[in-house]
Write a protein that holds these residues in place. Structure first.
Motif, PDB file in Angstrom:
ATOM      1  N   LEU A  60       8.966 -11.082   6.356  1.00 18.83           N
ATOM      2  CA  LEU A  60       8.002 -10.031   6.722  1.00 18.83           C
ATOM      3  C   LEU A  60       6.951 -10.668   7.622  1.00 18.83           C
ATOM      4  O   LEU A  60       6.336 -11.675   7.265  1.00 18.83           O
ATOM      5  N   GLU A  61       6.767 -10.066   8.781  1.00 19.00           N
ATOM      6  CA  GLU A  61       6.064 -10.757   9.875  1.00 19.00           C
ATOM      7  C   GLU A  61       4.618 -10.315  10.099  1.00 19.00           C
ATOM      8  O   GLU A  61       4.289  -9.141   9.899  1.00 19.00           O
ATOM      9  N   ASP A  62       3.805 -11.281  10.544  1.00 20.73           N
ATOM     10  CA  ASP A  62       2.439 -11.004  11.011  1.00 20.73           C
ATOM     11  C   ASP A  62       1.544 -10.351   9.954  1.00 20.73           C
ATOM     12  O   ASP A  62       0.684  -9.521  10.284  1.00 20.73           O
ATOM     13  N   VAL A  63       1.763 -10.702   8.711  1.00 22.18           N
ATOM     14  CA  VAL A  63       0.897 -10.158   7.650  1.00 22.18           C
ATOM     15  C   VAL A  63      -0.462 -10.847   7.758  1.00 22.18           C
ATOM     16  O   VAL A  63      -0.556 -12.075   7.830  1.00 22.18           O
ATOM     17  N   LEU A 124       3.063 -20.221   6.856  1.00 21.66           N
ATOM     18  CA  LEU A 124       1.778 -20.138   7.560  1.00 21.66           C
ATOM     19  C   LEU A 124       2.042 -19.847   9.039  1.00 21.66           C
ATOM     20  O   LEU A 124       2.674 -20.640   9.741  1.00 21.66           O
ATOM     21  N   HIS A 125       1.553 -18.695   9.493  1.00 16.53           N
ATOM     22  CA  HIS A 125       1.849 -18.214  10.846  1.00 16.53           C
ATOM     23  C   HIS A 125       0.593 -18.344  11.713  1.00 16.53           C
ATOM     24  O   HIS A 125       0.019 -17.348  12.157  1.00 16.53           O
ATOM     25  N   GLY A 126       0.171 -19.596  11.894  1.00 20.45           N
ATOM     26  CA  GLY A 126      -1.053 -19.851  12.647  1.00 20.45           C
ATOM     27  C   GLY A 126      -2.267 -19.675  11.748  1.00 20.45           C
ATOM     28  O   GLY A 126      -2.144 -19.459  10.534  1.00 20.45           O
ATOM     29  N   THR A 128      -5.354 -17.849  13.212  1.00 23.54           N
ATOM     30  CA  THR A 128      -5.791 -16.507  13.607  1.00 23.54           C
ATOM     31  C   THR A 128      -4.743 -15.800  14.492  1.00 23.54           C
ATOM     32  O   THR A 128      -4.920 -14.633  14.829  1.00 23.54           O
ATOM     33  N   HIS A 129      -3.707 -16.557  14.910  1.00 23.99           N
ATOM     34  CA  HIS A 129      -2.673 -15.988  15.788  1.00 23.99           C
ATOM     35  C   HIS A 129      -3.312 -15.373  17.030  1.00 23.99           C
ATOM     36  O   HIS A 129      -2.907 -14.341  17.526  1.00 23.99           O
ATOM     37  N   GLN A 130      -4.381 -16.008  17.484  1.00 20.13           N
ATOM     38  CA  GLN A 130      -5.006 -15.565  18.734  1.00 20.13           C
ATOM     39  C   GLN A 130      -5.895 -16.687  19.270  1.00 20.13           C
ATOM     40  O   GLN A 130      -6.334 -17.546  18.494  1.00 20.13           O
TER      41      GLN A 130
HETATM   42 ZN   LIG Z   1       3.475 -13.374  15.067  1.00 20.33          ZN
END
Ligand SMILES: [Zn+2]
Length: 295
Positions: A60-63, A124-126, A128-130
């Motif tokens: 499940l992505e970008d939570v 762990l997806h970054g 802040t992902h920005q």
């Molecule tokens: Zn992403």
């Protein structure tokens, strides 16, 4: 009498050949799996689908702290009801500089509880992902306007971001042992820093688990994801790719995709149903690494 016996033998041969022709999985079941040494006891799941020998993975992505809880909850419930192990790609801090908004995960106790109770493997997806845009849309370790690395000290920046992310997870009583680079894009300096913190990453489009130049185990997402602009077409594309893998004798090839919970459960349900029909067995990334990372 002799002629009768020949006709009878031909009939038996016809029936036996016909049976195996219609049930090719049976041949695999009888001859192949028990020799490979990989969980030969699991040949069919509770629905009765014969295992095609390949594993499937769903993430499940970008939570993130701004995620809508109800759609995430629905996806988690669906996966749990089908006994499907899964992972959550988690971004611990949400930022939208344009609107001057920052939300930390610890400010969303309901979301933290949901993630904890889900039993998912946290990726762990970054942090802040920005970089200067909105979370989950922007790149964190890449300048998309120049299509080049950020013109900063990338090593220091990556350390600061990862430390901040880990600190935020800790505040929430969470931890992660697998990393996923936002939009799978960074440069050598960032990747080197990531390798100091994580021995496993979950990104890229290889068909099998691999080891990269930093010695990290790489779990791929070779089936990509359901695109919001044309979700049904995406589902069919994913299932078509999976069908090809399913018929491959190389059982190290996995069928791995990720899914944005804000799309609701319909497409996720279609994918899970389709992949199970094709004979896939779902595993979480850690289990997949344990079984397949003999690399
Ligand atoms: Zn992403």
């Amino acid at each position: 009498m002799r002629r009768k016996r020949i006709v009878f033998l031909c009939l038996i041969l016809y029936l036996v050949t016909g049976f195996f022709w219609c049930n090719p999985g049976i041949i695999k079941e009888i001859s192949g799996n028990s020799v490979s040494g990989e969980t030969p006891e699991i040949l069919a799941d509770e629905s009765g689908d014969i295992w095609n020998g390949h594993y499937a993975l769903v993430r499940l992505e970008d939570v993130n702290p701004a995620s809508e809880i109800s759609s995430l909850e629905d996806c988690i419930e669906l996966l749990k009801s089908k006994n499907i192990p899964f992972s959550i790609a988690l971004i611990p801090i949400y930022r939208n500089p344009e609107k001057n908004v920052t939300i930390y995960l610890h400010e969303k106790p309901e979301l933290v509880r949901l993630i904890k109770d889900s039993g998912a493997t946290i990726v762990l997806h970054g942090c802040t992902h920005q970089y200067d845009g909105e979370t989950a849309v922007d790149f964190e370790f890449w300048d998309e306007t120049t299509n080049a690395p950020l013109e900063i000290n990338n090593t220091e920046y990556a350390i600061a971001k990862i430390e901040l992310a880990l600190e935020e997870l800790k505040k929430c009583g969470l931890s992660a042992e697998i990393w996923e680079t936002p939009h799978y894009t960074s440069n050598y300096e960032v990747a080197a820093v990531v390798s100091r913190y994580f021995s496993k990453i979950y990104e890229g489009y290889a068909g099998k688990l691999t080891v990269n130049e930093f010695g990290q185990i790489v779990v791929p997402t070779n089936l990509d994801y359901v695109k919001g602009e044309h979700p049904v077409q995406s589902v069919f594309e994913i299932l078509a790719k999976a069908e090809n893998i399913s018929s491959s004798d190389d059982e190290d090839i996995v069928a791995s995709f990720f899914y944005h919970p804000f799309l609701g459960t319909d497409y996720l349900r279609m994918l899970i149903g389709g992949l199970k029909k094709q004979g896939y067995q779902f595993v979480g990334p850690e289990e997949c690494i344990r079984v397949k990372a003999y690399l």
